[in-house]
Design a protein around this motif. Structure first.
Motif, PDB file in Angstrom:
ATOM      1  N   GLU A  13       0.851  -1.194   0.000  1.00 62.17           N
ATOM      2  CA  GLU A  13       0.000   0.000   0.000  1.00 62.17           C
ATOM      3  C   GLU A  13       0.888   1.246   0.000  1.00 62.17           C
ATOM      4  O   GLU A  13       1.166   1.824   1.060  1.00 62.17           O
ATOM      5  N   PRO A  14       1.369   1.652  -1.160  1.00 61.78           N
ATOM      6  CA  PRO A  14       2.278   2.799  -1.245  1.00 61.78           C
ATOM      7  C   PRO A  14       1.598   4.112  -0.857  1.00 61.78           C
ATOM      8  O   PRO A  14       0.371   4.250  -0.969  1.00 61.78           O
ATOM      9  N   ILE A  15       2.382   5.055  -0.399  1.00 62.13           N
ATOM     10  CA  ILE A  15       1.879   6.385  -0.060  1.00 62.13           C
ATOM     11  C   ILE A  15       2.021   7.285  -1.285  1.00 62.13           C
ATOM     12  O   ILE A  15       3.121   7.479  -1.801  1.00 62.13           O
ATOM     13  N   VAL A  16       0.914   7.801  -1.781  1.00 69.86           N
ATOM     14  CA  VAL A  16       0.906   8.684  -2.946  1.00 69.86           C
ATOM     15  C   VAL A  16       0.299  10.023  -2.535  1.00 69.86           C
ATOM     16  O   VAL A  16      -0.854  10.078  -2.100  1.00 69.86           O
ATOM     17  N   PHE A  17       1.100  11.096  -2.638  1.00 65.44           N
ATOM     18  CA  PHE A  17       0.659  12.435  -2.238  1.00 65.44           C
ATOM     19  C   PHE A  17       0.132  12.435  -0.804  1.00 65.44           C
ATOM     20  O   PHE A  17      -0.890  13.075  -0.489  1.00 65.44           O
ATOM     21  N   LYS A  20      -2.437   6.802   1.597  1.00 65.61           N
ATOM     22  CA  LYS A  20      -2.150   5.392   1.371  1.00 65.61           C
ATOM     23  C   LYS A  20      -3.025   4.874   0.229  1.00 65.61           C
ATOM     24  O   LYS A  20      -4.249   4.970   0.269  1.00 65.61           O
ATOM     25  N   LEU A  21      -2.382   4.342  -0.808  1.00 62.29           N
ATOM     26  CA  LEU A  21      -3.104   3.883  -1.991  1.00 62.29           C
ATOM     27  C   LEU A  21      -3.494   2.415  -1.852  1.00 62.29           C
ATOM     28  O   LEU A  21      -2.656   1.553  -1.579  1.00 62.29           O
ATOM     29  N   MET A  23      -3.908  -0.588  -3.527  1.00 63.65           N
ATOM     30  CA  MET A  23      -3.498  -1.097  -4.828  1.00 63.65           C
ATOM     31  C   MET A  23      -4.506  -2.077  -5.402  1.00 63.65           C
ATOM     32  O   MET A  23      -4.716  -2.134  -6.616  1.00 63.65           O
ATOM     33  N   PHE A  26      -7.302   0.018  -6.797  1.00 64.83           N
ATOM     34  CA  PHE A  26      -6.798   0.742  -7.966  1.00 64.83           C
ATOM     35  C   PHE A  26      -6.681  -0.183  -9.183  1.00 64.83           C
ATOM     36  O   PHE A  26      -7.132   0.154 -10.290  1.00 64.83           O
TER      37      PHE A  26
END
Length: 260
Positions: A13-17, A20-21, A23, A26
């Motif tokens: 679960e990467p941090i984007v802006f 937590k995204l 995935m 998405f």
């Protein structure tokens, strides 16, 4: 592919802006988008015998059938656990197996309503496979947060999916299988095998549901009648539904072997 992803900590679960995204979510939406765009691309290149209005009706039938059965089958995968959850959770909980077979039933019902006699599945086959591949990568990255993980194993493909245990990465098994199936169907399209309209979709359904019937044995499922899970029971129903196609395929293979 397993070894390429060994260094990914699951769930991923990467941090984007600063956010937590998710995935899995998405890639699920990406699967729908890419699959539909690929379908549009293929339809423009092909001589579709089904009119645009009828094709739209078929798609609507598939959507409603998939929405209903995908959630019903998912509920019966583990009803005790799902009863404890709220309505929103159960509405969001779904399985691709129920979606595929529900979509099939929805399509057949829509075709009867609009009196469409032509088979409509072949044009959807490759986009569906591509969409499932993308979605299954999302399932893998979700680790044990999604019920697509397998039982504990000492087999060399076993991976830590987020709970510190070595488990079968079932989502990756499906990705590999579907990638090969995608390539095989693409090659079949370029050969002269006297296939009937709709045979490619039937081939996909029979092979994928057969795979899932086997894979369910290495999932921590709830098993019902004759020691089978809800998805395995659905797989058997699907194979019975396509029994004529299966028998025709067996006869074809026998003739080829006899000629050899």
């Amino acid at each position: 592919m397993t070894y390429l992803l060994l260094f990914v900590s699951l769930p991923f679960e990467p941090i984007v802006f600063g956010v937590k995204l998710n995935m899995h979510l998405f890639l699920e939406y990406l699967a729908f988008f890419v699959g539909f765009r690929y379908y549009v691309f293929l339809r423009k290149k092909s001589a579709d015998v089904i009119s645009s209005n009828n094709r739209l009706s078929i798609i609507i039938g598939a959507i409603f059938g998939a929405l209903l059965l995908s959630r019903l089958v998912a509920f019966f995968e583990n009803p005790i656990a799902h009863i404890a959850q709220d309505l929103l959770y159960n509405l969001n909980n779904k399985t691709i197996m129920g979606g595929l077979f529900g979509g099939l039933l929805g399509v057949e019902l829509a075709k009867k309503v609009i009196s469409e006699k032509h088979s409509s599945g072949d044009l959807f086959t490759l986009p569906i496979i591509l969409g499932i591949i993308i979605g299954r990568i999302g399932c893998f990255l979700a680790g044990i947060k999604e019920f697509t993980y397998g039982k504990e194993t000492s087999f060399f493909t076993g991976m830590d999916l987020g709970d510190g245990l070595s488990r079968h990465p079932i989502a990756l098994y499906e990705v590999v299988f579907l990638t090969f199936l995608f390539i095989i169907i693409r090659r079949i399209q370029k050969t002269d095998l006297n296939l009937k309209n709709g045979d490619l979709f039937k081939l996909f359904m029979v092979t994928y549901f057969s795979l899932r019937f086997c894979i369910e044995f290495i999932k921590p499922n709830c098993f019902y009648f004759l020691g089978l899970s809800s998805i395995q029971i659905l797989c058997l129903i699907c194979l019975v539904y396509y029994q004529k196609f299966i028998l025709r395929g067996i006869t074809y293979v026998r003739k080829k072997l006899y000629l050899l």
